[in-house]
Design a protein around this motif. Structure first.
Motif, PDB file in Angstrom:
ATOM      1  N   ALA A 169       0.802  -1.227   0.000  1.00 21.77           N
ATOM      2  CA  ALA A 169       0.000   0.000   0.000  1.00 21.77           C
ATOM      3  C   ALA A 169       0.834   1.276   0.000  1.00 21.77           C
ATOM      4  O   ALA A 169       0.292   2.356  -0.178  1.00 21.77           O
ATOM      5  N   ASP A 170       2.158   1.165   0.175  1.00 19.41           N
ATOM      6  CA  ASP A 170       3.003   2.351   0.277  1.00 19.41           C
ATOM      7  C   ASP A 170       3.699   2.737  -1.019  1.00 19.41           C
ATOM      8  O   ASP A 170       4.325   3.794  -1.085  1.00 19.41           O
ATOM      9  N   ILE A 171       3.646   1.890  -2.042  1.00 15.86           N
ATOM     10  CA  ILE A 171       4.343   2.195  -3.295  1.00 15.86           C
ATOM     11  C   ILE A 171       3.426   1.932  -4.490  1.00 15.86           C
ATOM     12  O   ILE A 171       2.513   1.115  -4.417  1.00 15.86           O
ATOM     13  N   GLU A 172       3.698   2.659  -5.579  1.00 14.46           N
ATOM     14  CA  GLU A 172       2.935   2.436  -6.805  1.00 14.46           C
ATOM     15  C   GLU A 172       3.224   1.040  -7.336  1.00 14.46           C
ATOM     16  O   GLU A 172       4.349   0.561  -7.279  1.00 14.46           O
ATOM     17  N   GLN A 173       2.184   0.413  -7.865  1.00 17.50           N
ATOM     18  CA  GLN A 173       2.286  -0.869  -8.556  1.00 17.50           C
ATOM     19  C   GLN A 173       1.598  -0.689  -9.902  1.00 17.50           C
ATOM     20  O   GLN A 173       0.779   0.221 -10.073  1.00 17.50           O
ATOM     21  N   ALA A 174       1.908  -1.582 -10.849  1.00 15.09           N
ATOM     22  CA  ALA A 174       1.330  -1.429 -12.181  1.00 15.09           C
ATOM     23  C   ALA A 174       1.031  -2.785 -12.805  1.00 15.09           C
ATOM     24  O   ALA A 174       1.584  -3.814 -12.393  1.00 15.09           O
ATOM     25  N   ALA A 175       0.166  -2.754 -13.809  1.00 19.02           N
ATOM     26  CA  ALA A 175      -0.191  -3.949 -14.576  1.00 19.02           C
ATOM     27  C   ALA A 175      -0.627  -3.498 -15.968  1.00 19.02           C
ATOM     28  O   ALA A 175      -0.899  -2.315 -16.198  1.00 19.02           O
ATOM     29  N   TYR A 176      -0.697  -4.461 -16.868  1.00 16.80           N
ATOM     30  CA  TYR A 176      -1.210  -4.219 -18.214  1.00 16.80           C
ATOM     31  C   TYR A 176      -2.475  -5.054 -18.377  1.00 16.80           C
ATOM     32  O   TYR A 176      -2.565  -6.166 -17.864  1.00 16.80           O
ATOM     33  N   LEU A 177      -3.441  -4.504 -19.095  1.00 22.21           N
ATOM     34  CA  LEU A 177      -4.640  -5.246 -19.462  1.00 22.21           C
ATOM     35  C   LEU A 177      -4.635  -5.408 -20.971  1.00 22.21           C
ATOM     36  O   LEU A 177      -4.421  -4.436 -21.703  1.00 22.21           O
ATOM     37  N   LEU A 178      -4.865  -6.625 -21.428  1.00 25.22           N
ATOM     38  CA  LEU A 178      -5.051  -6.877 -22.850  1.00 25.22           C
ATOM     39  C   LEU A 178      -6.538  -7.108 -23.046  1.00 25.22           C
ATOM     40  O   LEU A 178      -7.148  -7.944 -22.363  1.00 25.22           O
ATOM     41  N   LYS A 203      12.539  -0.356 -12.481  1.00 26.77           N
ATOM     42  CA  LYS A 203      13.838   0.268 -12.192  1.00 26.77           C
ATOM     43  C   LYS A 203      13.792   1.114 -10.931  1.00 26.77           C
ATOM     44  O   LYS A 203      14.733   1.117 -10.150  1.00 26.77           O
ATOM     45  N   GLU A 204      12.703   1.861 -10.751  1.00 22.79           N
ATOM     46  CA  GLU A 204      12.515   2.715  -9.571  1.00 22.79           C
ATOM     47  C   GLU A 204      11.053   2.668  -9.181  1.00 22.79           C
ATOM     48  O   GLU A 204      10.184   2.537 -10.039  1.00 22.79           O
ATOM     49  N   ARG A 227      11.024  -0.929 -16.943  1.00 18.78           N
ATOM     50  CA  ARG A 227      11.908  -1.268 -18.063  1.00 18.78           C
ATOM     51  C   ARG A 227      11.064  -1.455 -19.331  1.00 18.78           C
ATOM     52  O   ARG A 227      10.026  -2.127 -19.301  1.00 18.78           O
ATOM     53  N   PRO A 228      11.490  -0.872 -20.436  1.00 20.33           N
ATOM     54  CA  PRO A 228      10.711  -0.963 -21.679  1.00 20.33           C
ATOM     55  C   PRO A 228      10.396  -2.392 -22.117  1.00 20.33           C
ATOM     56  O   PRO A 228       9.323  -2.628 -22.676  1.00 20.33           O
ATOM     57  N   ILE A 229      11.274  -3.334 -21.857  1.00 20.98           N
ATOM     58  CA  ILE A 229      11.022  -4.720 -22.291  1.00 20.98           C
ATOM     59  C   ILE A 229       9.697  -5.231 -21.733  1.00 20.98           C
ATOM     60  O   ILE A 229       8.997  -6.008 -22.381  1.00 20.98           O
ATOM     61  N   SER A 230       9.317  -4.750 -20.552  1.00 16.08           N
ATOM     62  CA  SER A 230       8.082  -5.196 -19.916  1.00 16.08           C
ATOM     63  C   SER A 230       6.860  -4.829 -20.759  1.00 16.08           C
ATOM     64  O   SER A 230       6.045  -5.694 -21.102  1.00 16.08           O
TER      65      SER A 230
END
Length: 136
Positions: A23-32, A58-59, A68-71
């Motif tokens: 809950a203390d840091i940003e997290q991310a995901a992709y939806l297709l 990376k941060e 990272r762009p590869i993601s």
């Protein structure tokens, strides 16, 4: 044109579970998503949730993250192969209820890349969650 997104409960729970796993840091995901387009609506059917893995970050802190762009390139490649559209989803643990200036700057480049790499007709976009029940 009306836009809507449909996601099954199991995938929604997986998505918010990942976004709020810390809950203390940003997290991310992709939806297709599979776009279903009529004269009056573009309905996006979420077909896959891809959490951004910790090794692809990376941060990361409460107000920003660098991926990272590869993601996202892997996710875009899969979207193109499956004729789906790409959505970037991330959390704002500080409850900022709009896209930040950094979001706007980074996502402009991200979506220029998406529109070049993904040939399916449809819209790509982003969603922010400030908590488990409030996507923006």
């Amino acid at each position: 044109m009306r836009y809507s997104m449909t996601i099954v409960e199991r995938d929604y729970e997986s998505l918010v579970g990942h976004l709020f796993s810390n809950a203390d840091i940003e997290q991310a995901a992709y939806l297709l998503c599979r776009p279903v387009i009529t004269d009056s609506e573009c309905r996006l059917l979420v077909r896959k949730v891809i959490p951004v893995a910790s090794e692809d970050i990376k941060e990361q802190d409460a107000v920003h993250m660098k991926i990272r762009p590869i993601s996202f390139l892997r996710a875009m490649k899969e979207a193109n192969e499956k004729e789906e559209v790409f959505f970037f989803v991330h959390s704002h643990p500080n409850r900022l209820d709009h896209h930040s200036p950094q979001d706007d700057s980074e996502e402009e480049k991200l979506f220029k890349t998406a529109y070049i790499r993904i040939s399916v007709k449809g819209v790509h976009g982003s969603i922010i969650f400030t908590d488990k029940e409030h996507p923006i």
